[in-house]
Design a protein around this motif. Structure first.
Motif, PDB file in Angstrom:
ATOM      1  N   ASN A  97       1.141  -2.004  -2.057  1.00  0.00           N
ATOM      2  CA  ASN A  97       0.811  -2.626  -0.619  1.00  0.00           C
ATOM      3  C   ASN A  97       0.063  -3.975  -0.849  1.00  0.00           C
ATOM      4  O   ASN A  97      -0.101  -4.521   0.162  1.00  0.00           O
ATOM      5  CB  ASN A  97       0.248  -1.590   0.236  1.00  0.00           C
ATOM      6  CG  ASN A  97       1.042  -0.242   0.497  1.00  0.00           C
ATOM      7  OD1 ASN A  97       2.159  -0.650   0.797  1.00  0.00           O
ATOM      8  ND2 ASN A  97       0.667   0.702   0.543  1.00  0.00           N
ATOM      9  N   CYS A  98      -0.759  -4.028  -2.001  1.00  0.00           N
ATOM     10  CA  CYS A  98      -1.725  -5.211  -2.039  1.00  0.00           C
ATOM     11  C   CYS A  98      -1.059  -6.262  -2.245  1.00  0.00           C
ATOM     12  O   CYS A  98      -1.150  -7.256  -3.131  1.00  0.00           O
ATOM     13  CB  CYS A  98      -2.576  -4.843  -3.306  1.00  0.00           C
ATOM     14  SG  CYS A  98      -3.315  -3.248  -2.875  1.00  0.00           S
ATOM     15  N   ILE A  99       0.074  -6.900  -1.283  1.00  0.00           N
ATOM     16  CA  ILE A  99       0.674  -7.981  -1.464  1.00  0.00           C
ATOM     17  C   ILE A  99       0.650  -8.807  -0.092  1.00  0.00           C
ATOM     18  O   ILE A  99       0.587  -8.334   1.058  1.00  0.00           O
ATOM     19  CB  ILE A  99       2.075  -7.862  -2.011  1.00  0.00           C
ATOM     20  CG1 ILE A  99       2.595  -6.644  -0.897  1.00  0.00           C
ATOM     21  CG2 ILE A  99       2.228  -7.371  -3.187  1.00  0.00           C
ATOM     22  CD1 ILE A  99       4.324  -6.577  -0.878  1.00  0.00           C
ATOM     23  N   ASP A 100       0.858 -10.128  -0.209  1.00  0.00           N
ATOM     24  CA  ASP A 100       1.344 -10.852   0.741  1.00  0.00           C
ATOM     25  C   ASP A 100       2.794 -10.951   1.007  1.00  0.00           C
ATOM     26  O   ASP A 100       3.663 -10.687  -0.027  1.00  0.00           O
ATOM     27  CB  ASP A 100       0.738 -12.371   0.878  1.00  0.00           C
ATOM     28  CG  ASP A 100      -0.517 -12.513   0.973  1.00  0.00           C
ATOM     29  OD1 ASP A 100      -1.205 -11.979   2.014  1.00  0.00           O
ATOM     30  OD2 ASP A 100      -1.308 -13.368   0.058  1.00  0.00           O
ATOM     31  N   TRP A 101       3.293 -10.880   2.054  1.00  0.00           N
ATOM     32  CA  TRP A 101       4.612 -10.529   2.447  1.00  0.00           C
ATOM     33  C   TRP A 101       5.077 -11.696   3.365  1.00  0.00           C
ATOM     34  O   TRP A 101       4.850 -11.696   4.356  1.00  0.00           O
ATOM     35  CB  TRP A 101       4.910  -9.170   2.949  1.00  0.00           C
ATOM     36  CG  TRP A 101       6.326  -8.436   2.770  1.00  0.00           C
ATOM     37  CD1 TRP A 101       7.375  -8.784   3.882  1.00  0.00           C
ATOM     38  CD2 TRP A 101       6.723  -8.130   1.669  1.00  0.00           C
ATOM     39  NE1 TRP A 101       8.467  -8.363   3.082  1.00  0.00           N
ATOM     40  CE2 TRP A 101       8.341  -7.757   1.963  1.00  0.00           C
ATOM     41  CE3 TRP A 101       6.341  -7.773   0.333  1.00  0.00           C
ATOM     42  CZ2 TRP A 101       9.187  -7.201   1.070  1.00  0.00           C
ATOM     43  CZ3 TRP A 101       7.151  -7.174  -0.497  1.00  0.00           C
ATOM     44  CH2 TRP A 101       8.537  -6.954   0.017  1.00  0.00           C
ATOM     45  N   ALA A 178      -7.552  -1.055   5.366  1.00  0.00           N
ATOM     46  CA  ALA A 178      -8.158  -1.902   4.582  1.00  0.00           C
ATOM     47  C   ALA A 178      -7.842  -1.266   2.886  1.00  0.00           C
ATOM     48  O   ALA A 178      -7.737  -1.913   2.226  1.00  0.00           O
ATOM     49  CB  ALA A 178      -9.426  -2.503   4.959  1.00  0.00           C
ATOM     50  N   THR A 181      -4.522  -0.773   1.784  1.00  0.00           N
ATOM     51  CA  THR A 181      -3.562  -2.012   1.376  1.00  0.00           C
ATOM     52  C   THR A 181      -4.708  -2.713   0.423  1.00  0.00           C
ATOM     53  O   THR A 181      -4.068  -3.792  -0.167  1.00  0.00           O
ATOM     54  CB  THR A 181      -3.353  -2.562   2.477  1.00  0.00           C
ATOM     55  OG1 THR A 181      -4.768  -3.038   3.137  1.00  0.00           O
ATOM     56  CG2 THR A 181      -2.418  -2.012   3.519  1.00  0.00           C
ATOM     57  N   CYS A 182      -5.906  -2.411   0.037  1.00  0.00           N
ATOM     58  CA  CYS A 182      -6.760  -3.165  -0.950  1.00  0.00           C
ATOM     59  C   CYS A 182      -6.967  -4.603  -0.298  1.00  0.00           C
ATOM     60  O   CYS A 182      -7.136  -5.610  -1.241  1.00  0.00           O
ATOM     61  CB  CYS A 182      -5.918  -3.413  -2.276  1.00  0.00           C
ATOM     62  SG  CYS A 182      -5.329  -1.693  -3.192  1.00  0.00           S
ATOM     63  N   ASP A 183      -6.761  -4.766   0.906  1.00  0.00           N
ATOM     64  CA  ASP A 183      -6.937  -5.906   1.680  1.00  0.00           C
ATOM     65  C   ASP A 183      -8.209  -5.855   2.578  1.00  0.00           C
ATOM     66  O   ASP A 183      -8.003  -5.174   3.720  1.00  0.00           O
ATOM     67  CB  ASP A 183      -5.846  -6.225   2.371  1.00  0.00           C
ATOM     68  CG  ASP A 183      -6.081  -7.510   3.105  1.00  0.00           C
ATOM     69  OD1 ASP A 183      -7.171  -8.116   3.144  1.00  0.00           O
ATOM     70  OD2 ASP A 183      -5.026  -7.922   3.733  1.00  0.00           O
ATOM     71  N   PRO A 184      -9.441  -6.471   2.415  1.00  0.00           N
ATOM     72  CA  PRO A 184     -10.554  -6.270   3.004  1.00  0.00           C
ATOM     73  C   PRO A 184     -10.345  -6.938   4.507  1.00  0.00           C
ATOM     74  O   PRO A 184     -10.980  -6.293   5.576  1.00  0.00           O
ATOM     75  CB  PRO A 184     -11.594  -6.794   2.559  1.00  0.00           C
ATOM     76  CG  PRO A 184     -11.211  -7.629   1.286  1.00  0.00           C
ATOM     77  CD  PRO A 184      -9.729  -7.182   1.221  1.00  0.00           C
ATOM     78  N   ASN A 185      -9.395  -7.783   4.695  1.00  0.00           N
ATOM     79  CA  ASN A 185      -9.016  -8.475   5.996  1.00  0.00           C
ATOM     80  C   ASN A 185      -7.804  -7.883   6.530  1.00  0.00           C
ATOM     81  O   ASN A 185      -7.307  -8.546   7.439  1.00  0.00           O
ATOM     82  CB  ASN A 185      -9.068 -10.006   5.829  1.00  0.00           C
ATOM     83  CG  ASN A 185     -10.138 -10.609   4.935  1.00  0.00           C
ATOM     84  OD1 ASN A 185     -11.380 -10.057   5.691  1.00  0.00           O
ATOM     85  ND2 ASN A 185      -9.914 -11.385   3.945  1.00  0.00           N
ATOM     86  N   ALA A 186      -7.510  -6.761   6.288  1.00  0.00           N
ATOM     87  CA  ALA A 186      -6.271  -5.913   6.610  1.00  0.00           C
ATOM     88  C   ALA A 186      -6.216  -5.987   8.343  1.00  0.00           C
ATOM     89  O   ALA A 186      -7.183  -6.000   8.769  1.00  0.00           O
ATOM     90  CB  ALA A 186      -5.956  -4.564   6.380  1.00  0.00           C
TER      91      ALA A 186
END
Lengths: 321, 321, 321
Positions: A97-101, A178, A181-186
């Motif tokens: 999930n740790c991607i920009d899409w 967050a 998805t490994c994204d702190p700014n989710a």
């Protein structure tokens, strides 16, 4: 509120493999049945270098290992044996999930999966247990491309298969997104903003998508019933059936992932019931609720759930040698 | 291509301990044998504060716990009972890979291990199963000190033991080396650069090192056959036997480490075969392929491997109570 | 030096749940008894949204799930059946150690727990097995509020319960405290500074706290005996009984937490003995030393410990089906 379905996560990217063969899967389908499960959903048909069946079209996009066993065939055979419905999952090309899409990637995902759906239909469409489709892409909001993806793939899958139902399993943009998805700014959406996004999505994908089952693990426990209620009301208004994906793994522990604490699972069952939802799918039985799981606490979760439902099944009687 | 050997990782720094006693190890050697293993390699004889045998020389370099059981003696006894060869591992003084390593440290490691080798030979050299040496230092390239380390220790071990064979198990400087060494700037070598480094190393350590078995987990799956082929050709040219260390743990999962997915293991077997390699050692049987492992998926990997090889052994018949 | 007590970590924040019901707990109490345990200590009575018993006072501070089973009642019943003493744990309101903790929060923790203690006494004070109190707050030094917390809660618990003994389990501010608390700047105290802090604390809490059992996992192995000796001497001088909390989980592994290596456990038993301590409590039996644990190495640790103590009990005879 009952768990009547489970995902099958054999082509996994973050769940360790059981390395089961035919006998172990057969035994696990029997355990599912004892708990009231009647429907299995293959979460995806390929991930990384690996495929669930010997596809001809997927390897066109890069190196793939020819699978030593055709899992789609095996799962259909076992579904037929145990009286289950089988839903076939599409291909999420960019696992993790740790991607920009971007919208461009969505369009590419559409192109690939039109071929994948045709191939699945051609190979397995005649099978008795083949009952529906799972559109594997996991989303939380109305990003550019989301609606187009579900519209196009859902419509196509229904068209080629004589209108078999289509299922999606999005996630709530909640407090645990967050970490997931490994994204702190989710993205975080309040129930109100969630309703805005999904009101629009449901309106546009209705007809192409028949069932939604939100993952219930990204929001905090006290908030869950509200998110589920909003979702169920929007789904009803758009004639989409609303299940809950009652996750049986624990997102709050220091490693990814053990079976969930029974009391948390119970909380989520009660929240779904409070939201007017009566059907649950879990991610997923074999690792997190099964007497045959590599994690012994899964069998104990099975027992607690069966006790709660008044079922006589017990894990000790269903476990393999 | 068959797995004929396994490491023994009892003195571990990153693999949880089984806490086995004599009976459990005896049972596990029997399971190894059923899978075709005939050779066990102690990965190191000390790590941190712990030693595999009651050494007199290792504690001179710092506090060590006097072991409650002499594992080298136990492993030799069980090797004799089951008809195995035993290779004794040296001491990697600085356990963990997340370190800078200077030539000075290599020289120190040489000094210590000359004494360790003498002690192992004096204590266990006469034992029937003592068949060779494992030089435990794990490297990926020709750093200053590497050649000297293997030359000096390999020659010494062979000299004191009547020319018993010596084994090393380096790793490829591949895409997963950064994660494995906790160093985001870990060296990366293309197959061509790998050949430059190892052509030089093999040339210089030939005669002191008899066998090489590269760890096969640091490169991506599609690249593996090429790295193995280059390595096997260089080893052949220098009269070094080339095995593959077919890792049975999964480097792609969110925790360190579950047993590997069978299909990945199969891919690596096939890659070694394609590279002209016919003998495999695995790291390691007891945690990741054994019917007795703490991880149930290990027993299932055992079953899938035995099926693949046409062996009748099955994990359910080899497991302890 | 013997393990005579264990914590019960059912209301956990970082240990995966077993999902046990009454039968599984009954069996596990039997296994504890076979190893010589005669005392169980509930580590806390609430954490996050979950409570060990249907408290009326705890939910006043925020949403709590009404527990499907009263664990305090269950643990008292099983303690009575197996002849154990039960110590009731208080409520650590801010679970997780990764926090700044101010004196204001300590005062709040005191206010809440005075009510919790009254409620526990009212509900369970008459039960035969109710033998003492565990003040659940984990500290390492004399921070503002620490003394006040233990003085006030310990005195109150003793007063309402007819002077039942009170236990605390602090930790050493050692080399592994930073990892344990997720705070890279975690306080470090030499044995001398540790003695300064705890000399003062023990002097002031004597009379309110009867027993101390320091967690033995935050200092390095060779230092442990010295920290334990200093602590035991200070406790003696203040008429506080000194046990050791011999942790049965391994803090040195890549995931949190597997059962500890037997040799490390043995080292810690020997260190406590060398410090003049004869009674041990472990954190905790059910996950890390039990034949019934989700982690098979726990049963092997049980066997190694029983062999060491000359006990005939073996894990294979105590395990459930």
């Amino acid at each position: 509120m009952r768990i009547t379905a489970t995902f099958l996560d054999e082509i996994s990217f973050d769940i360790p493999h059981h390395n089961w063969g035919r006998d172990e899967w057969d035994r696990d389908f029997a355990a599912m049945k004892a708990m009231g499960i009647r429907r299995v959903v293959l979460i995806r048909c390929a991930s990384g270098y690996f495929m669930a069946y010997p596809s001809e079209v997927i390897p066109r996009r890069g190196v793939k290992h020819r699978p030593p066993i055709d899992l789609v065939d095996l799962f259909l055979e076992l579904s037929e044996k145990h009286g289950f419905e089988f839903f076939a999952g599409t291909w999420h090309c960019n696992p993790g999930n740790c991607i920009d899409w971007s919208r461009e990637q969505y369009l590419d995902e559409i192109r690939i999966n039109l071929d994948v759906i045709d191939e699945l239909q051609a190979r397995y469409g005649h099978r008795k247990a083949f009952a529906g489709w799972y559109l594997t892409h996991e989303v939380c909001s109305n990003e550019p491309g989301t609606i187009e993806l579900f519209q196009t793939l859902g419509s196509h899958a229904k068209k080629v298969s004589g209108n078999k139902p289509t299922l999606i399993s999005p996630y709530f943009a909640g407090v645990k997104a967050a970490a997931a998805t490994c994204d702190p700014n989710a993205l975080r959406l309040t129930p109100e903003l969630h309703a805005e996004h999904w009101g629009r999505i449901f309106r546009d994908i209705a007809g192409a998508v028949d069932i939604t089952a939100f993952q219930d693990g990204h929001v905090d426990y006290p908030e869950l019933a509200e998110y589920l209620t909003v979702t169920r009301e929007l789904a009803d208004a758009n004639h989409i059936r609303c299940w809950s994906n009652i996750e049986s793994f624990d997102r709050d522990m220091p490693w990814r992932f053990p079976p969930i604490k029974w009391e948390k699972f119970l909380w989520k069952l009660e929240s779904a019931e409070a939201a007017g939802i009566s059907e649950g799918i879990t991610f997923e039985f074999s690792h997190f609720m099964s007497p045959n799981s590599m994690y012994p606490a899964a069998g104990a979760l099975f027992d607690r759930y069966c006790e709660y439902c008044g079922l006589a099944a017990r894990s000790r009687d269903l476990r393999g040698s």
